[in-house]
Design a protein around this motif. Sequence first.
Motif, PDB file in Angstrom:
ATOM      1  N   GLU A 620       3.932  35.942   3.524  1.00 50.97           N
ATOM      2  CA  GLU A 620       3.730  36.537   2.278  1.00 50.97           C
ATOM      3  C   GLU A 620       2.538  36.658   1.767  1.00 50.97           C
ATOM      4  OE1 GLU A 620       5.994  35.144  -2.260  1.00 50.97           O
ATOM      5  OE2 GLU A 620       6.445  33.485  -0.877  1.00 50.97           O
ATOM      6  N   GLY A 623       2.057  39.929  -2.872  1.00 47.64           N
ATOM      7  CA  GLY A 623       3.280  40.141  -3.158  1.00 47.64           C
ATOM      8  C   GLY A 623       4.058  40.833  -2.376  1.00 47.64           C
ATOM      9  N   LYS A 624       3.114  40.738  -0.948  1.00 48.47           N
ATOM     10  CA  LYS A 624       4.974  41.673   0.203  1.00 48.47           C
ATOM     11  C   LYS A 624       4.989  40.132   0.901  1.00 48.47           C
ATOM     12  CE  LYS A 624       3.724  45.910  -1.109  1.00 48.47           C
ATOM     13  NZ  LYS A 624       3.153  47.477   0.041  1.00 48.47           N
ATOM     14  N   GLN A 656       6.787  45.800   5.996  1.00 49.95           N
ATOM     15  CA  GLN A 656       6.217  45.338   4.903  1.00 49.95           C
ATOM     16  C   GLN A 656       8.181  45.861   3.796  1.00 49.95           C
ATOM     17  OE1 GLN A 656       3.205  47.053   3.016  1.00 49.95           O
ATOM     18  NE2 GLN A 656       1.637  47.337   5.054  1.00 49.95           N
ATOM     19  N   ALA A 658       9.285  44.657   0.114  1.00 52.72           N
ATOM     20  CA  ALA A 658       8.531  44.232  -1.163  1.00 52.72           C
ATOM     21  C   ALA A 658       9.924  43.963  -2.260  1.00 52.72           C
ATOM     22  CB  ALA A 658       7.851  45.264  -1.608  1.00 52.72           C
ATOM     23  N   ASP A 659       9.527  43.807  -3.223  1.00 52.66           N
ATOM     24  CA  ASP A 659      10.100  43.380  -4.512  1.00 52.66           C
ATOM     25  C   ASP A 659      11.514  41.950  -3.698  1.00 52.66           C
ATOM     26  OD1 ASP A 659       9.027  44.823  -5.869  1.00 52.66           O
ATOM     27  OD2 ASP A 659      10.090  46.209  -5.286  1.00 52.66           O
ATOM     28  N   MET A 660      11.178  41.489  -3.020  1.00 55.21           N
ATOM     29  CA  MET A 660      12.704  39.962  -2.717  1.00 55.21           C
ATOM     30  C   MET A 660      12.026  38.742  -2.685  1.00 55.21           C
ATOM     31  SD  MET A 660      13.815  41.313   0.967  1.00 55.21           S
ATOM     32  CE  MET A 660      14.313  42.730   0.932  1.00 55.21           C
ATOM     33  N   THR A 661      12.181  37.153  -1.860  1.00 56.21           N
ATOM     34  CA  THR A 661      11.883  36.567  -2.052  1.00 56.21           C
ATOM     35  C   THR A 661      11.916  36.578  -0.526  1.00 56.21           C
ATOM     36  OG1 THR A 661      14.000  35.069  -1.971  1.00 56.21           O
ATOM     37  CG2 THR A 661      12.885  35.097  -4.109  1.00 56.21           C
ATOM     38  N   GLU A 664      15.811  35.807   1.127  1.00 53.49           N
ATOM     39  CA  GLU A 664      15.499  37.344   1.152  1.00 53.49           C
ATOM     40  C   GLU A 664      15.604  38.459   2.037  1.00 53.49           C
ATOM     41  OE1 GLU A 664      17.292  37.768  -3.999  1.00 53.49           O
ATOM     42  OE2 GLU A 664      15.529  38.075  -3.139  1.00 53.49           O
TER      43      GLU A 664
END
Length: 682
Positions: A620, A623-624, A656, A658-661, A664
């Motif tokens: 991580e 933010g990605k 890459q 994005a928008d996931m933990t 996930e």
Amino acid sequence: MKKTKIKYKGKLKSYMQWPVVFLVILAIMNVAVYTVSVKAGLVVSGFLALFVVLTLLLIFRHRPLILNDLISFATQYGQVQKTLLDEFSIPYALLDSDGRLIWMNEEFSLTVGKDKDYRKNIQTLFPEIHSGTMPGLKGVKEIEIHYEDKDFCARLQRVSVQSLEDAVNILEIPKDRNYVIALYLFDNTELNHYIQENQDQKMVPGLIYLDNYDEALDSVEEVRRSLLVALIDRKITKYISNYDGIVKKFETDKYFIIIKNKYLKELQANRFSLLEEVKAVNIGNEMSVTLSIGIGVNGGSYQQNYEFSRIAIELALGRGGDQAVVKENDKISYYGGKSQQMEKNTRVKARVKAQALREFIENSEEVVVMGHKITDIDSLGSAVGIYRAAKMLDKKAHIVLGDINSSIRPWVNMFRNSRDFDEDMFVTHEQAEAIVNPQTVLVVVDTNRPSLCECESLLDMTKVIVILDHHRRCSDVIENAVLSYIEPFASSACEMVAEILQYFTDDVRLKTVEADCIYAGIIVDTNNFVAKTGVRTFEAAAYLRRSGADVTRVRKLFRDDITSYKARAEAVRHAEIFMREYAISRCPSENLESPTVVGAQAANELLNIVGIKASFVLTEFQGKIYISARAIDEVNVQIIMERLGGGGHQNIAGAQLADMTMSEAINKLKEVLTKMTEEGAI
């Protein structure tokens, strides 16, 4: 009592009063006739008396009968309409505002196989029709639905029932629900069948190229070469003929094919088994024959389909061969690509590209070089090599750098602290945008995707773009490059640049720090010469050693700080073995300046575990979720990363998310691995 009687009104009332009007007119005429002649007046009076009798008979006897007939028609008119709708040959139904069935005709009942008293929501019959597909205030919606073995076009139209509310006083209907929905079903089964049949009969062109024709022939005895060629021809011809196709050989290692569109799905379903069948041909040849397939489909014309197939075959070859590529307008599908691509020993291509690059630089005033985002040592080393090539021609050159991470900072500081290099050797994005003009030579190294370039905006600011990369081509390759040198079999971009420098001029002289930097790029991408290393890799390393590269000096610059070392060890310690073949782990990013670099190092370490075919380390950062994927030779990690929106090389790739933990992302990676294993893609 008079008020309770049924009376005529409107035009019918006027029509029924005309006999009385005629009676008055005749009476006046009779009086006028008497003034002329009494006898004539008596005759007219006789006819007048007959007319009076007939008029009274019409008013008092036939009028009630007519009223009864009119009332009977009025009462039966609605029933007639209902009967007509009930026997309507098109399936028709009425729905309330919630989509619940109110009424259906006989044809609708037969079509859906339900009783006419069925009152459930229409979605129970047709899932395609739901609250989101209902028509608006004045609109009409048409929805394609499939029911059992038939295709229908469902036409939904809103019908207001405001007049019903105004006519009766026993109902109070909310304003937002004062409508019903009329539903018509038009059977398109036969139409769709003929449309599909027409689509299936379309001709689909394709190209088949043998990847290593010359190398395979060289590996077999001369007397057996014709037999090897004949067996390959037979395999290809038989495979395409099984699908009612045509094969035309137009060069020793190139074939043109035509198949029907309906068979393309079968080819895709078996993942173009011809790729594996040809590799099985063995008559003593040491090297297996591989081929590439390019197919174009659903273009506007046959010419466009052929152009699609040509682009597809170029894409397949640019990705290392041994695979099939299907291009359908903007959609591109990949199949195969499991085997290791063969290194080509000839350097003719490198020499030609070197001379072309020299011409472009000589005709320019300035050269700008950039690699990919989050610059690594391979990207930096190859950029330094191009920088030196431009300086040998006395051209102004710059290298574009964004944020300088810990992996390249020692190298950048060495160049900045040396008096042998210009102060503006490294420039920021803003400085580069001020420098570049339409005549500037922009050299992109270690990537061929615009989205991964260090400064993507520069691609639109010049007409002279050169690409030097060792990663396999992806669908979103940089467009309009005047020179594109993409060699997937090369170990690194630094290896390619080292070859180009040897053919660039006769007296190439690298400075020691430049040779070290390029040599370091090869070491990193080959994992100390153990991954994807060929003859040309060692020849490039030998050239750099002759130019002053020092192994010990490079090794010292690769040493990690204790925090990075612990993070890498932590990633290895917590690795999970998935499907008994894949190592998946997460790399901690706390207190690390370049966690993605550490993650890549951990992925390399995990390959040392027995039985592991590929490793995936997730990090991580900013933010990605960054995925570093590594393999030795059994799995193509590039096609795995492409499923996740990434790409790279057959043994070294990344993506890459994005928008996931993190959890996930790991689950998504596992889903892709499971699905591709079930499909036979890996």
